[in-house]
Motif scaffolding. Sequence first.
Motif, short mmCIF file in Angstrom:
data_model
loop_
_atom_site.label_atom_id
_atom_site.label_comp_id
_atom_site.label_asym_id
_atom_site.label_seq_id
_atom_site.Cartn_x
_atom_site.Cartn_y
_atom_site.Cartn_z
N VAL A 37 -13.26 0.67 4.49
CA VAL A 37 -13.19 0.04 5.81
C VAL A 37 -13.14 -1.47 5.58
CG1 VAL A 37 -14.33 -0.23 8.05
CG2 VAL A 37 -14.48 1.95 6.82
N CYS A 38 -11.96 -2.04 5.85
CA CYS A 38 -11.69 -3.44 5.50
C CYS A 38 -11.87 -4.33 6.72
CB CYS A 38 -10.27 -3.55 4.98
SG CYS A 38 -9.77 -5.23 4.62
N HIS A 39 -12.23 -5.59 6.47
CA HIS A 39 -12.43 -6.53 7.57
C HIS A 39 -11.16 -6.70 8.40
CE1 HIS A 39 -13.63 -10.13 9.77
NE2 HIS A 39 -14.84 -9.65 9.58
N SER A 40 -9.99 -6.61 7.77
CA SER A 40 -8.76 -6.80 8.55
C SER A 40 -8.54 -5.66 9.54
CB SER A 40 -7.55 -7.02 7.65
OG SER A 40 -7.30 -5.89 6.88
N ASP A 41 -9.18 -4.51 9.29
CA ASP A 41 -9.11 -3.43 10.28
C ASP A 41 -9.68 -3.88 11.64
OD1 ASP A 41 -7.93 -1.66 8.52
OD2 ASP A 41 -9.83 -0.79 7.87
N GLY A 71 -6.66 1.96 8.14
CA GLY A 71 -7.17 2.32 6.82
C GLY A 71 -6.12 2.15 5.76
N HIS A 72 -6.33 1.15 4.87
CA HIS A 72 -5.34 0.87 3.84
C HIS A 72 -5.95 0.84 2.44
CE1 HIS A 72 -6.69 -2.93 5.75
NE2 HIS A 72 -6.96 -3.22 4.50
N GLU A 73 -7.21 1.28 2.31
CA GLU A 73 -7.81 1.38 0.97
C GLU A 73 -8.00 2.86 0.68
OE1 GLU A 73 -10.18 -2.85 0.54
OE2 GLU A 73 -11.38 -1.07 0.85
N ILE A 74 -6.91 3.49 0.30
CA ILE A 74 -6.85 4.95 0.31
C ILE A 74 -6.79 5.55 -1.09
CG2 ILE A 74 -5.57 6.94 1.24
CD1 ILE A 74 -4.05 4.78 3.03
N PRO A 99 -0.76 0.45 -0.31
CA PRO A 99 -0.43 0.52 1.12
C PRO A 99 0.55 -0.53 1.62
CG PRO A 99 -2.49 -0.65 0.85
CD PRO A 99 -2.00 -0.32 -0.54
N TRP A 100 0.83 -1.59 0.83
CA TRP A 100 1.56 -2.75 1.37
C TRP A 100 3.05 -2.55 1.19
CZ3 TRP A 100 -1.98 -4.40 4.22
CH2 TRP A 100 -3.30 -4.30 3.78
N VAL A 101 3.52 -1.41 1.66
CA VAL A 101 4.90 -1.01 1.44
C VAL A 101 5.84 -1.75 2.39
CG1 VAL A 101 4.16 1.23 0.59
CG2 VAL A 101 4.74 0.97 3.01
N ALA A 158 -7.08 -1.20 -3.66
CA ALA A 158 -5.78 -1.24 -2.97
C ALA A 158 -5.67 -2.41 -1.99
CB ALA A 158 -5.53 0.07 -2.24
N CYS A 159 -6.82 -2.92 -1.50
CA CYS A 159 -6.76 -4.13 -0.66
C CYS A 159 -7.68 -5.20 -1.21
CB CYS A 159 -7.08 -3.84 0.79
SG CYS A 159 -7.04 -5.35 1.79
N SER A 160 -8.99 -5.00 -1.10
CA SER A 160 -9.86 -6.10 -1.50
C SER A 160 -9.68 -6.41 -2.98
CB SER A 160 -11.32 -5.83 -1.14
OG SER A 160 -11.93 -4.91 -2.00
#
Length: 354
Positions: A37-41, A71-74, A99-101, A158-160
Motif C-alpha cells: 500500500v503505497c503513499h501515491s495510492d 495497487g502497484h507493488e504486486i 507496474p510502470w508499463v 516494484a515501487c518504493s
Amino acid sequence: MRAWAVVENGAPLREIELPTPEPVGTQVLLAVTHCGVCHSDLHIWEGFYDIGGGRTLSLKDRGVVLPLAMGHEIVGRVVKLGPDATGGVKEGDLRIVYPWVGCGVCAQCQAEEDNMCLTPRSLGVYQNGGYGTHVVAPHPRHLVDPGTLDPAIAATYACSGITVYSAIRKVLPLPPEEPVVLVGAGGLGLNAIAILRALGHKRIVSVDVSADKLAAAKEAGATDTVDASAGDATQRIVQLCNGPVGAIIDLVNGTTTARFAFDALRKGGKLIQVGLFGGELMLSLPLMAMRALTVQGSYVGSPKELRELVGLAQGGKVPPIPVTMVPQNQADEALMRLRAGKVTGRIVLRAEAA
Ligand SMILES: [Zn+2]
Ligand SMILES: [Zn+2]
C-alpha cells in the motif's frame, strides 16, 4: 475475480466482482499474493495532485477511469499465459510484477524504459492493479523472479524500491564518506537507507519531522538524523554535515522540504525530487547558474532497474524494511492507516491463499 476498488474518489474502497481477465497476446494473468500500500495510492484515491500555486492535476483528466483496483507493488503467481507470452515464465511461477508499463511499442518501451513512455498504462493507475485477486501483466518481460526473497519485501521493490534505487543512481558515484541527505523516513526513506548501504555508501543523513520515524531510520542504518519539526532544517543539515551538501534526495518533495533541501546544497550540488507531496519551489535563476546546481525529478524506475535491485537484494545486502501484513480484504482500513500517517515501513496486503 474480486477487487477492492476506488468507486468514487475520496469514498471508502468497495469490494466488487469483475470478470476474471482472459490473457490475450503476450499478456500473463497472475493471482495476486501480495500488494504493498503505497503513499501515491492516496493521491489516486483522492483523484488529484497538488501541483502548486493553488492548482491541482486531476487524475480523471489524465485518463484514470473508475472503478479502479489500485495497487502497484504486486507479487503474484502465474495462472495463465496468453498465446504469445513466451519468455521463461510458466504457470505456478511466483513473480514480482513491474507496474510502470507503457504503450509497449515506442522507443522508450522497446528500450525497457517503460516508465518514460509518453502514454503510460501503469497497473493500479490506468488499469487494474494489485488490490484484487487477479492482475494482468502485458508481457512476460514485466515479471521478475523474486527468488529466495520474502515476497512481501519483494513486492515493495516494484515501487518504493526502484523509486529510491533510480534516485540514488542519479546522485552516485560519490565518495562513500560524503553525506547523502534523505528527506523523509517513511517507506521510501527506509528503503533508500537500505539500498545506499548495500551499494557501500557510508554517510547517510535522514531528515523527518517524526521522532518515531527518525528512530526507525537510525535502526535501518542512517548514520545521522535531523529533526525538521523545529523549522531550521537547512541550518541543522549544514551544521551536521560541516557545510552545504552535494546530494539530497527529497522523498517528500513538498513546498517546505524542497525549500530547506535546496537551500542546503553546495556548489555543484544535486537535489533529486522524488515525492509527490505537492507544492512549488521558487528558484533564483542566476544562482542556479553561478552555483552550477541541479534539480532533477525522478519517477519510479525501469524494468532494468527492478532486475538490478532484485539482484542486489538476492546478495543478502539489502536489509528488509519493516512490513505489516494485512488481509487483502482490509485494503480500505490499510489505506486509512497510511493516510493517518501511522505506518512505519510498509503495509502489505496478503491474499487469503498466500
Ligand atoms: Zn508507489
Ligand atoms: Zn511506450
